[in-house]
Structures are given as C-alpha cells and as structure tokens.
Design a protein around this motif. Structure first.
Motif, mmCIF file in Angstrom:
data_model
loop_
_atom_site.group_PDB
_atom_site.id
_atom_site.type_symbol
_atom_site.label_atom_id
_atom_site.label_comp_id
_atom_site.label_asym_id
_atom_site.label_seq_id
_atom_site.Cartn_x
_atom_site.Cartn_y
_atom_site.Cartn_z
ATOM 1 N N CYS A 127 0.860 -1.195 0.000
ATOM 2 C CA CYS A 127 0.000 0.000 0.000
ATOM 3 C C CYS A 127 0.891 1.238 0.000
ATOM 4 O O CYS A 127 1.806 1.356 0.812
ATOM 5 C CB CYS A 127 -0.902 -0.016 1.240
ATOM 6 N N CYS A 160 0.185 3.241 3.641
ATOM 7 C CA CYS A 160 0.627 2.723 4.944
ATOM 8 C C CYS A 160 1.821 1.769 4.809
ATOM 9 O O CYS A 160 2.438 1.413 5.810
ATOM 10 C CB CYS A 160 -0.512 2.026 5.679
ATOM 11 N N CYS A 165 -4.455 -0.277 0.049
ATOM 12 C CA CYS A 165 -5.245 -1.283 0.754
ATOM 13 C C CYS A 165 -6.661 -0.756 0.959
ATOM 14 O O CYS A 165 -6.944 0.423 0.682
ATOM 15 C CB CYS A 165 -4.579 -1.618 2.091
ATOM 16 N N HIS A 223 -7.115 2.523 2.892
ATOM 17 C CA HIS A 223 -6.633 3.798 2.347
ATOM 18 C C HIS A 223 -7.132 4.094 0.941
ATOM 19 O O HIS A 223 -6.662 5.018 0.297
ATOM 20 C CB HIS A 223 -5.100 3.823 2.393
HETATM 21 ZN ZN ZN Z 1 -2.875 1.168 3.430
#
Ligand code: ZN
Length: 253
Positions: free
Chosen positions: A154, A157, A178, A181
């Motif tokens: 991701c 993150c 992900c 997000h």
């Molecule tokens: Zn993420």
C-alpha cells in the motif's frame, strides 16, 4: 548555421504551403525536434519517405537561428505493415502521441526511444496480440517517466498486500492502496492484473504472459499514464476489443 545528422522517428507532421510539411521528430539524444521538410509532398521528392508517421531514419538537419530544415534522409525502417491492421495502427499512433506528450526539446530520452522502437517492432512484425503489448508499453513508459506503479505494498501505509487480496490502484499516489486507504475514485485492480504488470515490469514489455489478453489491464494503465501527462493527447486511447472475438478481456476476478 550548422549541419547535423540525427537518428530520429517521425511522431507527427503538419502540412503547410503547397508541398511542405513540418515534422515533429523524436531523437533519442535531443528529444523533440521540429523540422521543416520543404517540397516533401512532391511525388518525386527525395524527402517523400522522410515525412510519414512512424518513419525511422537518419535525418540530415540544417540549423539556423534555432530552426531546423531537413536536407537529407536515409531510411532505417518505416513499420509499413502496421497500416494493414487498423487496431494495431491505432495503438501505434497512441504510442507516438504519448512520446510527444512526455518528452521535451533537447531532452535525452534514450530509454523511452528504445522502448518505442522495440514495441513498434513487435506490434508490426510479430503476431503478439496488441492489448498486452500496449499494456506492457504503458507500464514501462510510466517507469521511464519516473512513476513506475508500486504493486506489492500500500502506497499510503506500506503494508504488504497479499497476492490474492483485493486492492485498488491510486492514480495520484502511483500504486496499490489497501482497503483502509482507498479513495472512492481509485479503480479496483484484480490480482491477475497486478501479476501481469509485475511480470512485464520485471521481464520486458513484450514478455509472454499466460492468459495475457484477459489479464492485461489496458484501460487502467491508460488512465494511470493519462493522469500524469502534462499535455493533452490528440489520439483517443484505444479500447480493448469486446469479449468474444479472440483478443478480449473479460471481467477481472
Ligand atoms: Zn494502506
């Protein structure tokens, strides 16, 4: 005033006057060059072959006050059979237009130049389906322009996204996001589409990928690259043929 010789490919031309053309050339070492080809539309002009789209050759250029004139030409390749297949021709014209939108005058772009020639050769002289070829070109094009998509973690993150897990492609952030997000407008990208992109980025834009016609994310990569271009495109991004006619893509899983 000076005389130089440059290997280049014709990305675009514009007719002017009765017999002249202004060529937009892509040189691997000098980027975009605008050069006038005087008299090239006369039937017996020695510049006739120099002034067509896709023409790759050595151009003798005469420069005066920052303006270029083509004074001689020797042909390397004109990718002529591309004109026999409308879909492949359209894919090729889109690639020329992408290069024109991405490069600047004076810019060294050897990597993109080689990518363009390599993909045009495959498109013209191989029977590899055009949808995966063009999708691979777009992934490598993004790489040469500094926004290779990140396809395992991701981008927000940093969490690793499992190969089979759902994920979306964030066009602005430049890679997978992900579920936590994902912005509402980020398109989903299927596990098989991610695998296709990872494979072509690791092994080359014309890599053989199992089931490539189904898994090549053409529309997604067109959006991804289109979101980063500084200039608008003159050619509509080609669409993959609808399912059922042999070179189709079905719903991502
Ligand atoms: Zn993420």
């Amino acid at each position: 005033m000076k005389q130089t010789e440059k290997t280049a490919i014709v990305l675009r031309y514009a007719n002017y006057g009765e017999r002249d053309r202004m060529l937009t050339l892509f040189s691997p070492t000098r980027g975009l060059i605008e050069a006038a080809a005087h008299g090239c539309r006369r039937p017996r002009s020695r510049l006739l072959r120099a002034s067509e789209l896709f023409t790759l050759g050595d151009f003798e250029l005469f420069e005066k006050g920052g303006r270029y004139t083509v004074t001689g030409f020797s042909l390397i390749e004109n990718f002529y059979p591309l004109r026999n297949d409308w879909e492949r021709l359209n894919a090729g014209m889109y690639m020329l237009n992408l290069c024109e939108a991405a490069i600047q005058p004076g810019e060294n772009s050897q990597e993109l130049f080689m990518l363009l020639l390599h993909t045009l050769s495959r498109l013209t002289f191989s029977d590899q389906p055009w949808v995966p070829l063009l999708s691979g070109f777009l992934a490598h094009f993004a790489n040469t322009q500094g926004y290779r998509p990140r396809l395992r973690h991701c981008v927000v993150c940093g969490e690793r996204i499992a190969d089979g897990a759902p994920a979306a492609l964030d066009l602005r952030e430049g890679g997978l996001v992900c579920g936590r997000h994902r912005q509402a407008d980020a398109p989903l990208i299927a596990p098989s589409e991610r695998a296709f992109l990872r494979h072509v980025l690791e092994t080359g834009c014309s890599a053989w990928v199992e089931d490539a016609e189904r898994t090549a994310p053409l529309a997604l990569m067109e959006r991804y690259v289109g979101a980063r271009l500084d200039k608008p495109l003159r050619v509509q991004p080609p669409e993959a043929p609808p399912a059922g006619n042999g070179s189709a893509r079905v719903q991502p899983e």
